[in-house]
Design an enzyme around this catalytic site. Sequence first.
Site, PDB file in Angstrom:
ATOM      1  N   SER A 126      38.699  50.558  42.886  1.00 20.58           N
ATOM      2  CA  SER A 126      39.654  49.509  43.249  1.00 20.58           C
ATOM      3  C   SER A 126      41.049  50.119  43.330  1.00 20.58           C
ATOM      4  O   SER A 126      41.248  51.056  44.099  1.00 20.58           O
ATOM      5  CB  SER A 126      39.590  48.356  42.239  1.00 20.58           C
ATOM      6  OG  SER A 126      40.367  47.255  42.689  1.00 20.58           O
ATOM      7  N   THR A 127      42.003  49.638  42.530  1.00 18.55           N
ATOM      8  CA  THR A 127      43.382  50.111  42.624  1.00 18.55           C
ATOM      9  C   THR A 127      43.466  51.628  42.458  1.00 18.55           C
ATOM     10  O   THR A 127      42.996  52.172  41.468  1.00 18.55           O
ATOM     11  CB  THR A 127      44.248  49.439  41.542  1.00 18.55           C
ATOM     12  OG1 THR A 127      44.018  48.031  41.555  1.00 18.55           O
ATOM     13  CG2 THR A 127      45.720  49.715  41.779  1.00 18.55           C
ATOM     14  N   HIS A 147      37.578  47.907  46.867  1.00 16.40           N
ATOM     15  CA  HIS A 147      38.219  46.611  47.087  1.00 16.40           C
ATOM     16  C   HIS A 147      39.351  46.757  48.093  1.00 16.40           C
ATOM     17  O   HIS A 147      40.355  47.415  47.816  1.00 16.40           O
ATOM     18  CB  HIS A 147      38.771  46.052  45.777  1.00 16.40           C
ATOM     19  CG  HIS A 147      37.734  45.835  44.724  1.00 16.40           C
ATOM     20  ND1 HIS A 147      38.000  45.895  43.372  1.00 16.40           N
ATOM     21  CD2 HIS A 147      36.415  45.539  44.826  1.00 16.40           C
ATOM     22  CE1 HIS A 147      36.897  45.642  42.691  1.00 16.40           C
ATOM     23  NE2 HIS A 147      35.922  45.426  43.549  1.00 16.40           N
ATOM     24  N   MET A 200      41.550  48.155  38.499  1.00 19.26           N
ATOM     25  CA  MET A 200      41.904  47.115  37.537  1.00 19.26           C
ATOM     26  C   MET A 200      40.754  46.129  37.406  1.00 19.26           C
ATOM     27  O   MET A 200      40.065  45.822  38.379  1.00 19.26           O
ATOM     28  CB  MET A 200      43.165  46.384  38.010  1.00 19.26           C
ATOM     29  CG  MET A 200      43.711  45.368  37.025  1.00 19.26           C
ATOM     30  SD  MET A 200      44.485  46.166  35.616  1.00 19.26           S
ATOM     31  CE  MET A 200      45.050  44.725  34.704  1.00 19.26           C
ATOM     32  N   ASP A 229      35.028  44.697  37.393  1.00 19.44           N
ATOM     33  CA  ASP A 229      33.977  44.709  38.399  1.00 19.44           C
ATOM     34  C   ASP A 229      33.245  46.050  38.365  1.00 19.44           C
ATOM     35  O   ASP A 229      33.868  47.104  38.418  1.00 19.44           O
ATOM     36  CB  ASP A 229      34.562  44.471  39.796  1.00 19.44           C
ATOM     37  CG  ASP A 229      33.486  44.315  40.862  1.00 19.44           C
ATOM     38  OD1 ASP A 229      32.368  43.875  40.526  1.00 19.44           O
ATOM     39  OD2 ASP A 229      33.765  44.627  42.034  1.00 19.44           O
TER      40      ASP A 229
END
Length: 378
Positions: free
Chosen positions: A192-193, A218, A311, A314
């Site tokens: 993600s991030t 993401h 973050m 998930d």
Amino acid sequence: MTSSAKKIRVLIVDDSASVRTTLSDIIGSDPDLEVMGTAADPYIAVERIRQEVPDVMFLDIELPRMDGITFLKKIMSQRPIPVVICSSLAQEGSDTVMQALEAGAVDVVAKPRIDTAQRLQDSRMRICDAAKGAAHARMRGVKREAPTPTPDLKVEAKLSADEILPPLSEHRRQSLIARMPVTEPIVAIGASTGGTEALREVLEALPANSPPILIVQHMPEKFTSAFARRLDNTCAVRVKEAEDGDLVQPGQVLLAPGNFHMLLVRNGSRYTVKIADGPHVSRHRPSVDVLFRSTAQAAGANALGMILTGMGDDGARGLLEMRQMGSPTLAQDEASCVVFGMPKEAIARGAAARTLPLSKMAAEITTFGRRAALGATA
């Protein structure tokens, strides 16, 4: 949010007054966030930053007087701030957004859509989550204490992967483990991030004959196709945005399309992917949990699970399910993460058998592929 808790301060830079207003309303609706100011162009933004340095900046790319990419590069060279790109170019899948991530932006979101209540809610969830993730990002060369927001009690309950794929009973799990055939190795990765640059580092280090790789990163719809094209141009492995029914093949990376879940499906000794609609899982679509659960059930010990920077949580549950099915599992270590959220949660749940720095992930994929090949011929 208690009165003593420090809110995450956000600066919005966009030349559209309506977008600044909508973003301000969305961000201000979250008790962990506050809008410290807005700016119509980079020059106004600089004056705002001189008065008070924000925790996070939302930045458009198409701006008057100075384009967003140039401004971003200046910020990163002089006073790095976690930047989230918020641009209509993200909706168009523009390669320019990739340049922004390579220049130091930590995340990208599409401009808020308010034409329906559901789209507004989806935009709110993605924008607020991006702000919180960016606030915890580790910026190179900058020592700072990230805000520690309290849980947002107004956030909608997170749905699990059960919404897309039922979990296995213990009896069914043991039966699958006992009957799972040896197949080609599969690698499943979630990020993600900070993940776009992390994935680029890993994939560019892989040889052309690497095992098949499935990735959930993401990011907005359509942007995934631009990301895949960018990686395909710089990697020895082939990289493409996944399509429903794609055959999973050695030397190829399939990236889950934005706004859709991706599942691994086994047919005999061969694998394909299924692209599925459905609700957000763990607040994301695509969801790492969905990919990992489907990989656990379809491939078992034939698969390697890896969770990278990001973050939230998930992927933590799904990685644990992979480990319970016999898969080797890895989490990126804290020192090399932009945000040590998803890996930390996976480690806490006992989902990750080992932690490794990002620089060693590509070698692990190559070693896993070689071991699997030796096992198949033994």
